[in-house]
Design an enzyme around this catalytic site. Structure first.
Site, PDB file in Angstrom:
ATOM      1  N   ASN A   9      55.478  38.883  41.362  1.00 31.41           N
ATOM      2  CA  ASN A   9      55.099  38.134  42.562  1.00 31.41           C
ATOM      3  C   ASN A   9      55.682  38.872  43.763  1.00 31.41           C
ATOM      4  OD1 ASN A   9      54.581  36.317  44.594  1.00 31.41           O
ATOM      5  ND2 ASN A   9      56.131  34.821  43.947  1.00 31.41           N
ATOM      6  N   TRP A  10      54.817  39.578  44.479  1.00 28.35           N
ATOM      7  CA  TRP A  10      55.303  40.404  45.596  1.00 28.35           C
ATOM      8  C   TRP A  10      55.566  39.591  46.861  1.00 28.35           C
ATOM      9  CZ3 TRP A  10      51.521  45.216  45.441  1.00 28.35           C
ATOM     10  CH2 TRP A  10      51.832  45.984  44.318  1.00 28.35           C
ATOM     11  N   LYS A  11      55.150  38.363  46.881  1.00 28.27           N
ATOM     12  CA  LYS A  11      55.316  37.521  48.081  1.00 28.27           C
ATOM     13  C   LYS A  11      54.718  38.247  49.291  1.00 28.27           C
ATOM     14  CE  LYS A  11      59.373  35.720  45.803  1.00 28.27           C
ATOM     15  NZ  LYS A  11      60.627  35.029  45.888  1.00 28.27           N
ATOM     16  N   HIS A 100      54.739  27.105  44.073  1.00 22.43           N
ATOM     17  CA  HIS A 100      55.985  27.863  44.270  1.00 22.43           C
ATOM     18  C   HIS A 100      56.890  27.129  45.262  1.00 22.43           C
ATOM     19  CE1 HIS A 100      58.743  31.115  45.148  1.00 22.43           C
ATOM     20  NE2 HIS A 100      58.283  31.748  44.078  1.00 22.43           N
ATOM     21  N   GLU A 149      61.209  27.770  37.526  1.00 16.81           N
ATOM     22  CA  GLU A 149      61.893  28.566  38.544  1.00 16.81           C
ATOM     23  C   GLU A 149      62.860  27.682  39.331  1.00 16.81           C
ATOM     24  OE1 GLU A 149      59.498  32.319  39.551  1.00 16.81           O
ATOM     25  OE2 GLU A 149      59.010  30.783  41.009  1.00 16.81           O
ATOM     26  N   GLY A 155      65.887  34.604  44.169  1.00 16.13           N
ATOM     27  CA  GLY A 155      66.390  35.589  45.126  1.00 16.13           C
ATOM     28  C   GLY A 155      67.894  35.569  45.314  1.00 16.13           C
ATOM     29  N   SER A 186      65.721  35.563  39.769  1.00 18.91           N
ATOM     30  CA  SER A 186      66.703  36.643  39.632  1.00 18.91           C
ATOM     31  C   SER A 186      66.596  37.378  38.292  1.00 18.91           C
ATOM     32  CB  SER A 186      68.122  36.103  39.857  1.00 18.91           C
ATOM     33  OG  SER A 186      68.246  35.629  41.182  1.00 18.91           O
ATOM     34  N   GLY A 207      60.215  38.194  41.119  1.00 15.02           N
ATOM     35  CA  GLY A 207      60.005  38.368  42.555  1.00 15.02           C
ATOM     36  C   GLY A 207      60.616  39.688  43.015  1.00 15.02           C
ATOM     37  N   GLY A 208      61.823  39.615  43.580  1.00 16.83           N
ATOM     38  CA  GLY A 208      62.474  40.768  44.203  1.00 16.83           C
ATOM     39  C   GLY A 208      62.435  42.049  43.371  1.00 16.83           C
TER      40      GLY A 208
END
Ligand code: PEP
Length: 223
Positions: A9-11, A100, A149, A155, A186, A207-208
């Site tokens: 998920n690149w946001k 989300h 999540e 994050g 994370s 994510g990150g």
């Protein structure tokens, strides 16, 4: 062997050019190291702006990834300025992330709106990847993949424990039957296996750590 979903998920990150480079680098990394994806299904959720070019690049690279949208309009086609609707998304993706915590927090999305998005996604044959924050998050009918999540883990560098995630998955499956349940929050190359080795966790939403193609390659390898 169970099927594993590994979702990036690149946001709100990456230009079209950066998307192309990331896909190229990941595909090259997999080829160079001769990695057979086997039962691992890779799904990338870029920004809407990059979805079309990402499809084009994956096809050119013969890279077997699938795509997800990060959001969907709660309405069908029509006078809804700024919205991207299900029929448009279906041209470019088979999945959509819904519920989300960032959309709840920054865009005021409610359970009702989120439920509307799930029903519109399923009507357009898009599989909802439905995010829940805890055991009290209602899961609407039509969710096809559930991603647990917890907000504290997103994050933060402080993931939940694999044991808690496993318990959460068991209780979701008790309620909904044999639905794939993923963990997100994370996830990094060093901890991914601790989640995917749990018997009731069918993958991760990243994510990150997914923004760096090398890190994401390590996540795929280690999962
Ligand atoms: C997410 O926001 O879906 C997520 C899992 O983020 P991160 O991996 O950065 O914690």
């Amino acid at each position: 062997m169970k099927k594993l979903f590994i979702i990036a998920n690149w946001k709100s990150n990456k230009t079209i050019e950066e998307t192309e480079k990331w896909l190229h680098d990941l595909s090259e990394g997999l080829n160079k190291e001769n990695i057979n994806l086997g039962d691992k299904k890779i799904i990338i959720a870029p920004s809407f702006i990059s979805l079309e070019h990402a499809n084009y690049c994956a096809k050119n690279l013969k890279f077997p990834v699938e795509f997800a949208a990060q959001d969907i309009s709660a309405f069908d086609e029509g006078a809804y300025t700024g919205e991207i609707n299900g029929r448009q998304i279906k041209e470019l993706a088979n999945y959509v992330i819904i519920g989300h915590s960032e959309r709840r927090k920054y865009f005021g999305e409610t359970d009702e709106l989120i439920g509307q998005k799930v029903s519109i996604a399923t009507r357009h044959d898009l599989a909802p990847i439905f995010c829940i924050q805890n055991e009290n998050t209602p899961i609407p009918h039509g969710a096809e993949i559930v991603a647990y999540e917890p907000v504290f883990a997103i994050g933060s560098g402080h993931p939940d424990t694999p044991e808690n995630a496993e318990e959460m998955s068991k209780s979701i499956k008790k309620e909904l039957g044999d639905i794939p349940v993923l963990y997100g929050g994370s996830v990094v190359p060093e901890n991914v296996k601790s989640f995917t080795s749990m018997p009731n966790i069918e993958g991760v939403l990243v994510g990150g750590a997914s923004l760096d193609s090398h890190k994401f390659l390590e996540i795929i390898k280690n999962a």
